[in-house]
Motif scaffolding. Sequence first.
Motif, PDB file in Angstrom:
ATOM      1  N   VAL A   1      10.423  20.374  29.615  1.00  0.00           N
ATOM      2  CA  VAL A   1      10.090  20.486  31.024  1.00  0.00           C
ATOM      3  C   VAL A   1      10.818  21.681  31.626  1.00  0.00           C
ATOM      4  O   VAL A   1      12.036  21.822  31.443  1.00  0.00           O
ATOM      5  N   GLY A   2      10.090  22.524  32.324  1.00  0.00           N
ATOM      6  CA  GLY A   2      10.712  23.627  33.051  1.00  0.00           C
ATOM      7  C   GLY A   2      11.034  23.171  34.466  1.00  0.00           C
ATOM      8  O   GLY A   2      10.148  23.038  35.308  1.00  0.00           O
ATOM      9  N   LYS A   3      12.317  22.933  34.738  1.00  0.00           N
ATOM     10  CA  LYS A   3      12.711  22.313  36.010  1.00  0.00           C
ATOM     11  C   LYS A   3      13.023  23.337  37.090  1.00  0.00           C
ATOM     12  O   LYS A   3      13.336  24.496  36.817  1.00  0.00           O
ATOM     13  N   ASP A   4      12.902  22.866  38.325  1.00  0.00           N
ATOM     14  CA  ASP A   4      13.252  23.653  39.507  1.00  0.00           C
ATOM     15  C   ASP A   4      14.612  23.187  40.010  1.00  0.00           C
ATOM     16  O   ASP A   4      14.859  21.984  40.113  1.00  0.00           O
ATOM     17  N   THR A   5      15.464  24.114  40.332  1.00  0.00           N
ATOM     18  CA  THR A   5      16.749  23.753  40.904  1.00  0.00           C
ATOM     19  C   THR A   5      17.342  24.965  41.594  1.00  0.00           C
ATOM     20  O   THR A   5      16.815  26.085  41.490  1.00  0.00           O
TER      21      THR A   5
ATOM     22  N   GLY B   1      11.491  28.358  33.868  1.00  0.00           N
ATOM     23  CA  GLY B   1      12.512  27.837  34.773  1.00  0.00           C
ATOM     24  C   GLY B   1      13.720  27.367  33.995  1.00  0.00           C
ATOM     25  O   GLY B   1      14.087  27.935  32.965  1.00  0.00           O
ATOM     26  N   PHE B   2      14.348  26.316  34.456  1.00  0.00           N
ATOM     27  CA  PHE B   2      15.523  25.747  33.793  1.00  0.00           C
ATOM     28  C   PHE B   2      15.020  24.674  32.826  1.00  0.00           C
ATOM     29  O   PHE B   2      14.710  23.547  33.219  1.00  0.00           O
TER      30      PHE B   2
ATOM     31  N   LEU C   1      22.263  19.283  34.810  1.00  0.00           N
ATOM     32  CA  LEU C   1      20.992  18.613  34.561  1.00  0.00           C
ATOM     33  C   LEU C   1      20.957  17.896  33.220  1.00  0.00           C
ATOM     34  O   LEU C   1      19.983  17.220  32.902  1.00  0.00           O
ATOM     35  N   SER C   2      22.000  18.060  32.418  1.00  0.00           N
ATOM     36  CA  SER C   2      22.065  17.391  31.119  1.00  0.00           C
ATOM     37  C   SER C   2      22.692  16.015  31.275  1.00  0.00           C
ATOM     38  O   SER C   2      23.639  15.836  32.050  1.00  0.00           O
ATOM     39  N   ASN C   3      22.162  15.050  30.551  1.00  0.00           N
ATOM     40  CA  ASN C   3      22.750  13.716  30.582  1.00  0.00           C
ATOM     41  C   ASN C   3      22.322  12.951  29.333  1.00  0.00           C
ATOM     42  O   ASN C   3      21.360  13.325  28.646  1.00  0.00           O
ATOM     43  N   GLU C   4      23.014  11.865  29.069  1.00  0.00           N
ATOM     44  CA  GLU C   4      22.738  11.053  27.898  1.00  0.00           C
ATOM     45  C   GLU C   4      22.960   9.591  28.245  1.00  0.00           C
ATOM     46  O   GLU C   4      23.984   9.226  28.834  1.00  0.00           O
ATOM     47  N   ASN C   5      21.998   8.768  27.901  1.00  0.00           N
ATOM     48  CA  ASN C   5      22.077   7.329  28.136  1.00  0.00           C
ATOM     49  C   ASN C   5      21.692   6.585  26.868  1.00  0.00           C
ATOM     50  O   ASN C   5      20.785   6.997  26.145  1.00  0.00           O
ATOM     51  N   GLN C   6      22.378   5.497  26.622  1.00  0.00           N
ATOM     52  CA  GLN C   6      22.017   4.590  25.534  1.00  0.00           C
ATOM     53  C   GLN C   6      22.375   3.191  25.990  1.00  0.00           C
ATOM     54  O   GLN C   6      23.547   2.876  26.180  1.00  0.00           O
TER      55      GLN C   6
END
Length: 559
Positions: A468-472, A499-500, A537-542
């Motif tokens: 995904v090319g994100k806007d920020t 984008g980002f 914008l980086s994250n990790e969930n488990q």
Amino acid sequence: MKKIIFICVLLGSTFLKAQSTFLVNDYQYRSMVERLSILYYSDSNNFVSPDAYYSREDLVKFALNLNQDTLSKVDAYNLGYLLQDNSEFLPDSLIQQSKRPIFKKLYRTPANFAEVKVPYFSLKLSPVLNTSIGTDLKQETSLFLNTRGAELRGQVDNRIGFYAFVADNQAVFPTYMRQSVYANSAVYGENFWKEFKEEGFDFFSARGYITARLSKHISAQWGYDRNFIGNGYRSLILSDVGGAYTFLKLKTKIWKLDYTNLFADLTASVPSNSAGLILTGKYPRKQMAFHHLGYNISKNVNIGVFEAIMYGQPDSLGGNGWNVNYLNPIIFYRAIEQNLGSAGNALLGLDFQWKFLHRFSLYGQIVLDEFKLSHIRAQDGWWANKQSGQLGLKYINVAGVKNLDLQMEMNVVRPYMYGHIDNYTSYSHFNQALAHPLGANFYEFLGIIKAQPLPKLHITNKVFWSRVGKDTLGTNWGQDILQSYRSREQDYDNEIGQGFTSDILFWDLTVSYQVKHNLFIDVRHVYRKEVNELSILSNENQFLSVGLRLNMRHRLQEF
């Protein structure tokens, strides 16, 4: 059970005359129906519905005419489950009765808490529950969901149907979901919300509608709910990932044609802060007119075309009225828009499904927002060439293994797709997309393996990968459909993922066991990792969770 099904085939046509309500779009429920429709389609019995909110009446008609001798043990169980879950279309003598009803009045049938069935009137009432607890192993936080409510449906005079669902919810979501709520001012799949304790959300769910049979081939539905058009796991035409809205739907089914008209009143935008939505008077309104025509070329091939127009403009009172020009059920909306000088957002496209070898289903969608062939030939990345596409395949009984099914799907959406001048004309409702939850400017690939080794045991393994090319940071590279395309970064050299760039991996393994009719124990493991060049914008969930679910579909956050 086979004897009951056989008798139903003989007697079914006598009883299937009432106006139907519709099934909720639940993947587990829908996959059972789709599996049967792929395995057992024929000239005389074929279940085709571009609308994922299936008519209960149409489903039972299809189920009653299946040849039970060809069903596996699990499929026979599922068929019996579907019939008993929609028992208003069965004669009393064929409805399964509970051995020990509570107080001789409640749960007289396994599917319904309380019910009334007399000539020309029926009513079914059931509690709903969806409660789970879990932990996020990466963020070291506790998660929970607590949903309680009720559901009822019924019919009057075999012509009027009605449905209502209400539920109160409190939840603590994983971090990526909380970030989404604050960014969009909306809980995924819902509308109004407020803060609950320190990290939770409190929101109320309400849906309801009435249906009426206008003639032998035409029916109407008016209410407050969601809609889904398509054969895929996602829909790029119209999806139910957002909240409910008020609509009028007309359905015409005649010959080989299935024609749907939808007129919806939507919320253009909503203000909020960290405590929840802000009540500042009436939220600004906008309207959508939508129609879809499906044509059954043969017993196993279906194509459809659709058109939608989104229109509205700022109003000092926060709302707009309907433009009667768009209420014409058979007109070409684009022509009306041009003749009125309207600045509405028009979309059009097509979808198809091809079932073959009684084992496979190939499906897809193409949606055009704007299109100019000269720029496509030049390959210059012109910003206004906005299109999206989907291609998918369903494979039943993989490698000959009974009740092991596979689905693969690809979704591609160009930058600035679904966006427009402002929120009054963007393809959105209550700050959420009406198509794909990622908005625009992305690739997505997904695979789903579903196994049912025992009649009551469902194992579903889903893997999603997207870029995904994100806007920020005040930029507009075409992912956020709520931003005006007038603030775009460039006119040319636009490409998907600009984008980002975020690479997102989402994996969901769910095991569900049906203890009683529509009472499930769910055990889930979800892993989500987003990697972006911007660390914020980086994250990790488990997270792991266990839950109890009664008369409700899974609450999913798959993006």
